[in-house]
Design an enzyme around this catalytic site. Structure first.
Site, short mmCIF file in Angstrom:
data_model
loop_
_atom_site.label_atom_id
_atom_site.label_comp_id
_atom_site.label_asym_id
_atom_site.label_seq_id
_atom_site.Cartn_x
_atom_site.Cartn_y
_atom_site.Cartn_z
N ARG A 1 50.24 51.24 62.42
CA ARG A 1 49.83 49.83 62.37
C ARG A 1 50.91 48.91 61.79
O ARG A 1 50.91 47.72 62.07
CB ARG A 1 48.54 49.67 61.58
CG ARG A 1 48.59 50.14 60.15
CD ARG A 1 47.27 49.84 59.45
NE ARG A 1 47.15 50.53 58.18
CZ ARG A 1 46.25 50.22 57.25
NH1 ARG A 1 45.40 49.24 57.48
NH2 ARG A 1 46.20 50.89 56.12
N GLY B 1 42.80 52.99 34.53
CA GLY B 1 42.93 54.33 35.06
C GLY B 1 44.14 55.03 34.49
O GLY B 1 45.27 54.56 34.64
N HIS C 1 71.50 80.72 31.88
CA HIS C 1 71.43 80.18 30.53
C HIS C 1 72.70 79.38 30.25
O HIS C 1 73.79 79.79 30.64
CB HIS C 1 71.32 81.33 29.51
CG HIS C 1 71.41 80.88 28.09
ND1 HIS C 1 70.32 80.36 27.42
CD2 HIS C 1 72.46 80.86 27.21
CE1 HIS C 1 70.70 80.05 26.18
NE2 HIS C 1 71.99 80.35 26.03
#
Length: 475
Positions: free
Chosen positions: A37, A182, A445
């Site tokens: 759209r 929210g 590491h």
């Protein structure tokens, strides 16, 4: 002006689910039409969601890291923000990706029809575009029409100072005082951006924690970090919103509710999304759409109408782009004649806040609810050399194991770039790995990533970077 075209497959909606389905259909040799759209492909995610928010979050992170360097002997001046230039940067990112999608559609000979598509029958869709309409007759259809922000009837959403996520991403202004309704992922990400740009941010959440889907121990690490940035009003809800000339006045009730209505310069309503199932005239094709707008599908993404499929937000939670992409692939494969199914063990979730909150597989609360006997192993980043050196030692990596089989069933990471570190846990769950498989995999590491292996070592009892609670006791 109107025209009529025919396709083996029509895909309604070009978000991540839709364009992935359309491109996969084309790759499988199917004549494909993609209906969108808007003028650009990519849907909410690329245009007004995942991607522009990450561009703004990148800006936010650089601002905050520059400030933090003062504690390490590098002092920058007060950041001078130009929101017009920031907006241009965000739009450049979006345009690069949406332009790339248009190019890939052409390369695959996918026909793109712009306009609002609705079913007119079980084998036809009418697309109303600017100045013309197109009828697409199809053998198969894939509905990927997405979702939209929830709007509450007591909120005057027509006021330009009341935002949804799309409005917040437009970055038209930086309000002095911003309320976020929210405490979920969208709201907190936008709060992170606007705080860095200078807004005073307050968050109201009806549950007893932000990011309610995640485990409390993970969220606790996040809330501790942001306590000086956001004002959190938990177990509190908004009861009234009034737009006045001098601001938006919000009334609340609950544990942390202010006694009087509070004035804000802007309010972001980020309380969830609703599917677009009722906007496509699906009943004209015989589709069963529930009262909320969701379309029910089986594991092949097939609806109750055998030649019509549905994918993405419109088929249900979680409303996540990466879930929709996989559903789109499945639908395309099934239409092409392959026996494929959508049956993932895990779907990761990530809040791209600072620190990031990421989880995959079972949470503790889900394991408890399902009666699973489980054991948790955590590795605190305070014991990580890389985290200490990178000034992000407040993070944590958590693994959840089946107590009987020792297989990993869930995991979470809270910390800088936590979402980027989550992939190993998701793969381990999908592959049925146990703690030993992870612990015996050599991790580089010093990295943040090695915290996954170290958490497995905690469970195994082979950890040497922390006190070992499972060490053999000397007699």
């Amino acid at each position: 002006m109107s025209k009529e075209i025919k396709a083996q497959v029509v895909v309604l909606g070009s978000g991540p689910a839709g364009y992935s389905a359309a491109f996969r259909c084309a790759d499988l040799g199917l004549e494909t039409v993609l209906v969108e759209r808007y003028s650009t492909l990519g849907g909410v995610c690329l245009n007004v969601g995942c991607i522009p928010s990450k561009a703004l979050l990148h800006v936010s992170k650089v601002i905050e890291e520059a400030k933090a360097m003062a504690d390490h002997g590098v002092v920058f001046g007060e950041p001078q923000t130009d929101i017009n230039k920031i907006r241009i940067w965000k739009e450049k990112v979006v345009n690069q990706l949406t332009g790339g999608l248009s190019g890939m559609a052409k390369m695959r000979n996918v026909t793109v029809v712009n306009g609002y598509g609705k079913f007119t029958g079980p084998n036809s869709i009418l697309v109303e575009g600017e100045g013309e309409s197109t009828v697409v007759n199809f053998d198969n259809a894939i509905v990927a029409a997405g979702s939209r922000p929830i709007k509450l009837p007591f909120i005057p959403h027509e006021d330009p100072r009341i935002w949804d996520s799309t409005d917040a991403l437009e970055l038209k202004e930086v309000p002095e005082k911003l309320l976020i309704m929210g405490g979920g992922i969208i709201g907190l990400e936008m709060g992170t951006v606007y705080h860095s740009l200078g807004s005073k941010v307050e968050v109201v959440e009806m549950f007893d924690q932000v990011i309610p889907a995640a485990d409390k121990d993970i969220v606790k690490v996040y809330t501790k970090r942001i306590k000086d940035k956001f004002k959190l009003m938990l177990e509190t809800k908004v009861t009234a919103v009034e737009a006045k000339e001098d601001g938006i006045y919000v009334s609340m009730e609950g544990k942390k509710a202010p006694a009087e209505a509070e004035r804000y310069d802007a309010v972001l309503v980020a309380i969830g999304r609703v599917p677009n199932g009722k906007l496509i005239d699906g009943e004209k094709a015989g589709l069963e759409i529930d009262e909320r707008g969701f379309i029910n599908v089986d594991k092949q993404m097939r609806t109750n109408v055998p030649h019509i499929f549905a994918i993405g937000d419109i088929v249900g939670q979680p409303m996540l782009a990466h879930k929709g992409v996989h559903e789109g692939h499945v639908a395309a494969e099934v239409i092409s004649g392959k026996k494929h199914y959508f049956d993932p063990k895990v779907i990761p979730s990530i809040a791209y806040t600072e620190p990031e909150v990421a989880w995959v597989g079972k949470t503790e609360k889900e394991a408890k609810a399902e009666g699973i006997k489980y054991e948790v192993a955590t590795f605190p980043w305070a014991a990580s050399g890389r985290a200490i050196a990178s000034d992000c030692s407040d993070g944590m990596t958590k693994l959840i194991f089946d107590k009987e089989t020792h297989r990993v069933i869930g995991g979470a990471i809270v910390g800088t770039n936590g979402g980027e570190l989550l992939g190993e846990i998701g793969l381990a769950i999908e592959m049925g790995c146990d703690a030993e498989d992870i612990a015996l995999t050599i991790h580089a590491h010093p990295t943040l990533h090695e915290s996954v292996g170290l958490a497995a070592e905690v469970f195994e009892g082979s950890i040497t970077d922390l006190p070992n609670k499972k060490a053999v006791k000397k007699k």
